[in-house]
Design a protein around this motif. Structure first.
Motif, PDB file in Angstrom:
ATOM      1  N   MET A 118       0.836  -1.172   0.000  1.00 43.41           N
ATOM      2  CA  MET A 118       0.000   0.000   0.000  1.00 43.41           C
ATOM      3  C   MET A 118       0.880   1.233   0.000  1.00 43.41           C
ATOM      4  O   MET A 118       1.963   1.226   0.563  1.00 43.41           O
ATOM      5  N   ASP A 119       0.414   2.264  -0.671  1.00 45.03           N
ATOM      6  CA  ASP A 119       1.184   3.492  -0.796  1.00 45.03           C
ATOM      7  C   ASP A 119       1.020   4.339   0.467  1.00 45.03           C
ATOM      8  O   ASP A 119      -0.005   4.974   0.659  1.00 45.03           O
ATOM      9  N   ARG A 120       2.045   4.289   1.303  1.00 51.12           N
ATOM     10  CA  ARG A 120       2.132   5.129   2.492  1.00 51.12           C
ATOM     11  C   ARG A 120       3.506   4.920   3.097  1.00 51.12           C
ATOM     12  O   ARG A 120       4.186   3.932   2.808  1.00 51.12           O
ATOM     13  N   LEU A 121       3.901   5.845   3.938  1.00 50.21           N
ATOM     14  CA  LEU A 121       5.155   5.677   4.664  1.00 50.21           C
ATOM     15  C   LEU A 121       4.950   4.715   5.822  1.00 50.21           C
ATOM     16  O   LEU A 121       3.853   4.651   6.385  1.00 50.21           O
ATOM     17  N   PRO A 122       5.991   3.991   6.199  1.00 49.51           N
ATOM     18  CA  PRO A 122       5.859   3.168   7.395  1.00 49.51           C
ATOM     19  C   PRO A 122       5.824   4.060   8.632  1.00 49.51           C
ATOM     20  O   PRO A 122       6.345   5.179   8.625  1.00 49.51           O
ATOM     21  N   THR A 123       5.200   3.566   9.676  1.00 49.44           N
ATOM     22  CA  THR A 123       5.306   4.241  10.963  1.00 49.44           C
ATOM     23  C   THR A 123       6.722   4.020  11.482  1.00 49.44           C
ATOM     24  O   THR A 123       7.456   3.149  10.976  1.00 49.44           O
ATOM     25  N   VAL A 124       7.100   4.763  12.488  1.00 47.90           N
ATOM     26  CA  VAL A 124       8.416   4.564  13.093  1.00 47.90           C
ATOM     27  C   VAL A 124       8.544   3.127  13.582  1.00 47.90           C
ATOM     28  O   VAL A 124       9.573   2.470  13.359  1.00 47.90           O
ATOM     29  N   GLY A 162       9.877  -7.518  -2.619  1.00 47.55           N
ATOM     30  CA  GLY A 162      10.763  -6.406  -2.944  1.00 47.55           C
ATOM     31  C   GLY A 162      10.487  -5.854  -4.330  1.00 47.55           C
ATOM     32  O   GLY A 162      10.462  -4.637  -4.538  1.00 47.55           O
ATOM     33  N   ALA A 163      10.249  -6.741  -5.285  1.00 47.33           N
ATOM     34  CA  ALA A 163       9.948  -6.299  -6.652  1.00 47.33           C
ATOM     35  C   ALA A 163       8.629  -5.529  -6.692  1.00 47.33           C
ATOM     36  O   ALA A 163       8.505  -4.537  -7.419  1.00 47.33           O
ATOM     37  N   ALA A 164       7.655  -5.971  -5.908  1.00 48.65           N
ATOM     38  CA  ALA A 164       6.369  -5.265  -5.870  1.00 48.65           C
ATOM     39  C   ALA A 164       6.533  -3.873  -5.266  1.00 48.65           C
ATOM     40  O   ALA A 164       5.969  -2.894  -5.770  1.00 48.65           O
ATOM     41  N   ILE A 165       7.297  -3.766  -4.190  1.00 45.84           N
ATOM     42  CA  ILE A 165       7.547  -2.460  -3.574  1.00 45.84           C
ATOM     43  C   ILE A 165       8.277  -1.554  -4.562  1.00 45.84           C
ATOM     44  O   ILE A 165       7.883  -0.403  -4.773  1.00 45.84           O
ATOM     45  N   LEU A 166       9.331  -2.070  -5.172  1.00 49.06           N
ATOM     46  CA  LEU A 166      10.097  -1.285  -6.129  1.00 49.06           C
ATOM     47  C   LEU A 166       9.227  -0.868  -7.309  1.00 49.06           C
ATOM     48  O   LEU A 166       9.296   0.271  -7.782  1.00 49.06           O
ATOM     49  N   GLY A 167       8.369  -1.760  -7.774  1.00 54.47           N
ATOM     50  CA  GLY A 167       7.462  -1.429  -8.875  1.00 54.47           C
ATOM     51  C   GLY A 167       6.535  -0.274  -8.532  1.00 54.47           C
ATOM     52  O   GLY A 167       6.316   0.625  -9.356  1.00 54.47           O
ATOM     53  N   ARG A 168       5.980  -0.273  -7.333  1.00 57.33           N
ATOM     54  CA  ARG A 168       5.091   0.824  -6.905  1.00 57.33           C
ATOM     55  C   ARG A 168       5.865   2.136  -6.818  1.00 57.33           C
ATOM     56  O   ARG A 168       5.363   3.187  -7.216  1.00 57.33           O
ATOM     57  N   VAL A 194       4.421   0.297   1.718  1.00 53.19           N
ATOM     58  CA  VAL A 194       4.475  -0.681   2.792  1.00 53.19           C
ATOM     59  C   VAL A 194       3.784  -1.949   2.290  1.00 53.19           C
ATOM     60  O   VAL A 194       2.661  -1.894   1.792  1.00 53.19           O
ATOM     61  N   ALA A 195       4.464  -3.085   2.408  1.00 52.82           N
ATOM     62  CA  ALA A 195       3.864  -4.374   2.059  1.00 52.82           C
ATOM     63  C   ALA A 195       3.336  -5.002   3.341  1.00 52.82           C
ATOM     64  O   ALA A 195       4.070  -5.137   4.320  1.00 52.82           O
TER      65      ALA A 195
END
Length: 140
Positions: free
Chosen positions: A1-7, A78-84, A40-41
């Motif tokens: 999902m498109d968002r930053l991770p929490t701390v 990792g490929a899915a994150i990089l693709g997004r 974030v996956a």
């Protein structure tokens, strides 16, 4: 999902991959807040991978902190994150956009599959703190 991770998510995933000494814990909130974009996956209710972009948002982008929990590596996460992240950049990129990264170990293969390469006429360099202006440098 498109968002930053929490701390907490950031610390959990980066610790799982062994980056425990890579960051000053006190600096993580500000660093995440200054990011351009994150992905974030999630599997069930657990974050299994993270990735983010830093840079100026116009010409320079840097892929930063792409990490996947060891037990979920080599399964396309990792490929899915990089693709997004690549899709996000592509929607904003100019014809001469520069996207950089530092790769280590087996991650080099992932980045090569996405078209990243080492260039003979460029040398990646870095400096890790504590940061102090160099002695004898400009202005000294």
């Amino acid at each position: 999902m498109d968002r930053l991770p929490t701390v907490e998510e950031f610390v959990a995933v980066t610790s799982a991959v062994g980056w425990t000494d890579a960051y000053d814990p006190a600096a993580i909130p500000a660093s995440l807040a200054a990011s351009l974009h994150g992905v974030v996956a999630v599997e069930g209710n657990r974050v299994i991978g993270i990735g983010r972009l830093v840079g100026d948002g116009a010409i320079y982008y840097y892929l930063q902190d792409l990490a996947v929990r060891p037990e979920r590596q080599r399964r396309g996460v990792g490929a899915a994150i990089l693709g997004r992240l690549e899709e996000w950049i592509a929607a904003r990129a100019s014809p001469r956009t520069f996207v950089g990264l530092f790769a280590a170990g087996e991650s080099v293969g992932l980045y090569r599959r996405f078209g990243y390469a080492v260039h003979d006429d460029m040398t990646g360099m870095f400096r890790v703190g504590p940061y102090r202006p160099p002695h004898g440098g400009p202005g000294h």
